[in-house]
Design an enzyme around this catalytic site. Structure first.
Site, mmCIF file in Angstrom:
data_model
loop_
_atom_site.group_PDB
_atom_site.id
_atom_site.type_symbol
_atom_site.label_atom_id
_atom_site.label_comp_id
_atom_site.label_asym_id
_atom_site.label_seq_id
_atom_site.Cartn_x
_atom_site.Cartn_y
_atom_site.Cartn_z
ATOM 1 N N TYR A 1 -23.119 37.020 66.084
ATOM 2 C CA TYR A 1 -23.894 36.569 64.298
ATOM 3 C C TYR A 1 -25.161 35.113 65.193
ATOM 4 O O TYR A 1 -25.936 35.286 64.949
ATOM 5 C CB TYR A 1 -22.991 36.068 63.341
ATOM 6 C CG TYR A 1 -24.290 35.928 62.060
ATOM 7 C CD1 TYR A 1 -25.099 36.714 61.466
ATOM 8 C CD2 TYR A 1 -23.874 34.486 62.027
ATOM 9 C CE1 TYR A 1 -25.707 36.103 60.382
ATOM 10 C CE2 TYR A 1 -25.002 33.636 61.402
ATOM 11 C CZ TYR A 1 -25.392 34.315 60.490
ATOM 12 O OH TYR A 1 -26.132 34.216 59.066
ATOM 13 N N SER B 1 -30.712 30.902 60.835
ATOM 14 C CA SER B 1 -29.194 30.333 60.129
ATOM 15 C C SER B 1 -28.748 28.731 61.186
ATOM 16 O O SER B 1 -29.413 28.953 62.491
ATOM 17 C CB SER B 1 -28.240 31.196 60.559
ATOM 18 O OG SER B 1 -26.714 30.235 60.259
HETATM 19 P P1 NAP Z 1 -26.566 39.309 51.021
HETATM 20 O O1 NAP Z 1 -26.494 38.321 50.115
HETATM 21 O O2 NAP Z 1 -25.072 40.055 52.192
HETATM 22 O O3 NAP Z 1 -27.913 40.254 50.880
HETATM 23 C C1 NAP Z 1 -28.562 40.837 51.792
HETATM 24 C C2 NAP Z 1 -29.819 41.759 51.238
HETATM 25 O O4 NAP Z 1 -30.130 42.230 52.676
HETATM 26 C C3 NAP Z 1 -29.131 42.445 50.580
HETATM 27 O O5 NAP Z 1 -30.656 42.658 49.990
HETATM 28 C C4 NAP Z 1 -29.545 43.568 51.460
HETATM 29 O O6 NAP Z 1 -29.687 45.029 50.795
HETATM 30 C C5 NAP Z 1 -30.176 43.664 52.196
HETATM 31 N N1 NAP Z 1 -29.910 44.228 53.892
HETATM 32 C C6 NAP Z 1 -28.380 44.396 54.418
HETATM 33 N N2 NAP Z 1 -29.352 44.583 55.946
HETATM 34 C C7 NAP Z 1 -30.110 45.504 55.472
HETATM 35 C C8 NAP Z 1 -31.108 46.152 56.484
HETATM 36 N N3 NAP Z 1 -29.906 47.361 57.333
HETATM 37 N N4 NAP Z 1 -32.161 47.104 56.034
HETATM 38 C C9 NAP Z 1 -32.564 46.382 55.087
HETATM 39 N N5 NAP Z 1 -32.287 45.471 53.810
HETATM 40 C C10 NAP Z 1 -30.806 45.138 54.567
HETATM 41 O O7 NAP Z 1 -27.305 38.163 51.998
HETATM 42 P P2 NAP Z 1 -27.571 36.570 51.763
HETATM 43 O O8 NAP Z 1 -26.605 35.458 52.209
HETATM 44 O O9 NAP Z 1 -28.498 36.374 50.820
HETATM 45 O O10 NAP Z 1 -28.533 36.147 53.433
HETATM 46 C C11 NAP Z 1 -29.984 36.061 53.194
HETATM 47 C C12 NAP Z 1 -30.160 35.739 54.722
HETATM 48 O O11 NAP Z 1 -30.140 34.640 54.879
HETATM 49 C C13 NAP Z 1 -29.743 36.583 56.129
HETATM 50 O O12 NAP Z 1 -30.627 37.015 57.572
HETATM 51 C C14 NAP Z 1 -28.323 35.684 56.898
HETATM 52 O O13 NAP Z 1 -28.725 35.735 57.859
HETATM 53 C C15 NAP Z 1 -29.257 34.324 56.374
HETATM 54 N N6 NAP Z 1 -28.425 33.445 56.309
HETATM 55 C C16 NAP Z 1 -27.666 33.308 55.006
HETATM 56 C C17 NAP Z 1 -26.680 32.454 54.420
HETATM 57 C C18 NAP Z 1 -25.869 32.403 53.690
HETATM 58 O O14 NAP Z 1 -24.702 31.285 53.417
HETATM 59 N N7 NAP Z 1 -25.874 32.899 52.777
HETATM 60 C C19 NAP Z 1 -26.634 31.428 56.006
HETATM 61 C C20 NAP Z 1 -27.265 31.076 57.065
HETATM 62 C C21 NAP Z 1 -27.999 32.156 57.221
HETATM 63 P P3 NAP Z 1 -27.810 46.237 50.395
HETATM 64 O O15 NAP Z 1 -27.959 45.048 48.903
HETATM 65 O O16 NAP Z 1 -28.786 47.137 49.482
HETATM 66 O O17 NAP Z 1 -27.565 46.139 51.259
#
Ligand code: NAP
Length: 246
Positions: free
Chosen positions: A157, A143
């Site tokens: 985080y 991130s």
């Molecule tokens: P999200 O929409 O909250 O989706 C999270 C996904 O991870 C879901 O499929 C969830 O499964 C799964 N998950 C959560 N905890 C888990 C665990 N302990 N074991 C296995 N699977 C797990 O997240 P996102 O925004 O797409 O983010 C994806 C990645 O990008 C993350 O690493 C996040 O830190 C990074 N990121 C995101 C942003 C942003 O602005 N969105 C910015 C920078 C970095 P369930 O639905 O079954 O719980």
């Protein structure tokens, strides 16, 4: 039969967009999720519609035994694991340091850092040319928070993502001699459900971003799929910022 890419947290958000783009690019896709089996199954059905194999694998990436079992289930599906996207990640409610608990820090580090290490380890054992594998590519989701530190929002985080950056650089140098390319992607603020868990008003952040809008999951997926592909054959240990100038 195409090669597998395993996407942790592949059922929603950036992971789901990546699963879709990987299938379009010709990969068979293993979708890991933690709880929401309906979302994972619905996505798998859509990928089948593209003519690709798609399996759903429930596992908490923070749990060593569950991760090992997940990779064994993928072995049983037949075919070669050639790609891993360590995308599963969590945030916690916005807080200042004085109000955080050690339990919160441990869970963040367990999922975001230990989970990434566990999955890299299992994948490297299968991909390594030194162990009879045929090589592969790993992409870790970091991130831009790793750079800024997220003061007053969630420094814990941000610290997990700093650790992801460091292990991405180190593993890239350790594993390239075994035919495994490791790289990272550092998104800015992307429109997904993750922000609901932190209480952050993501839309309010949009005007602070040079491009003046949030990113879309497919815009992150594009970078991930490129790093997985042979088009990125000389890209090793890169941390690619996809953040609208943030
Ligand atoms: P999200 O929409 O909250 O989706 C999270 C996904 O991870 C879901 O499929 C969830 O499964 C799964 N998950 C959560 N905890 C888990 C665990 N302990 N074991 C296995 N699977 C797990 O997240 P996102 O925004 O797409 O983010 C994806 C990645 O990008 C993350 O690493 C996040 O830190 C990074 N990121 C995101 C942003 C942003 O602005 N969105 C910015 C920078 C970095 P369930 O639905 O079954 O719980």
């Amino acid at each position: 039969m195409a090669d597998w890419v395993l996407i942790t947290g592949g059922s929603r958000g950036i992971g789901a967009a990546t699963a879709w783009r990987c299938a379009e690019a010709g990969w068979d896709v293993a979708i890991n999720y933690a709880q929401d089996s309906a979302a994972a199954e619905a996505l798998a059905a859509r990928l089948h519609g593209l003519g690709r194999r798609a399996v759903t694998l429930q596992a908490d990436v923070a749990d060593e035994a569950q991760v090992a079992r997940m990779f064994e289930r993928l072995d049983d599906a037949g075919g070669r694991l050639a790609g891993l996207v360590n995308n599963a990640g969590i945030v916690a409610p916005q807080a200042r340091l004085q109000d955080m608990t050690p339990a919160r820090w441990r869970r963040l580090f367990d999922v975001n850092v230990v989970g990434t290490l566990l999955c890299c380890q299992q994948a490297a054992r299968r991909m390594s040319t030194a162990r009879g594998g045929a090589g592969g590519a790993i992409v870790n989701l970091s991130s831009r928070a790793a750079e800024f530190g997220s003061a007053g929002i969630y420094v814990d985080y941000a610290a997990t993502k700093g650790a992801v950056d460091t292990l991405t650089r180190g593993l890239a140098r350790e594993l390239i001699a075994e035919g495994i390319r490791v790289n990272g992607v550092r998104p800015g603020v992307i429109e997904t459900d993750i922000h609901a868990n932190s209480g952050m008003d993501a839309s309010g952040v949009a005007l602070t971003i040079p491009i003046q809008r949030l990113g879309r999951p497919d815009e992150i997926a594009e970078a991930i799929v490129w790093l997985l592909s042979d088009a990125a054959s000389y890209t090793v240990g890169a941390l690619l910022d996809v953040a609208g100038g943030r």
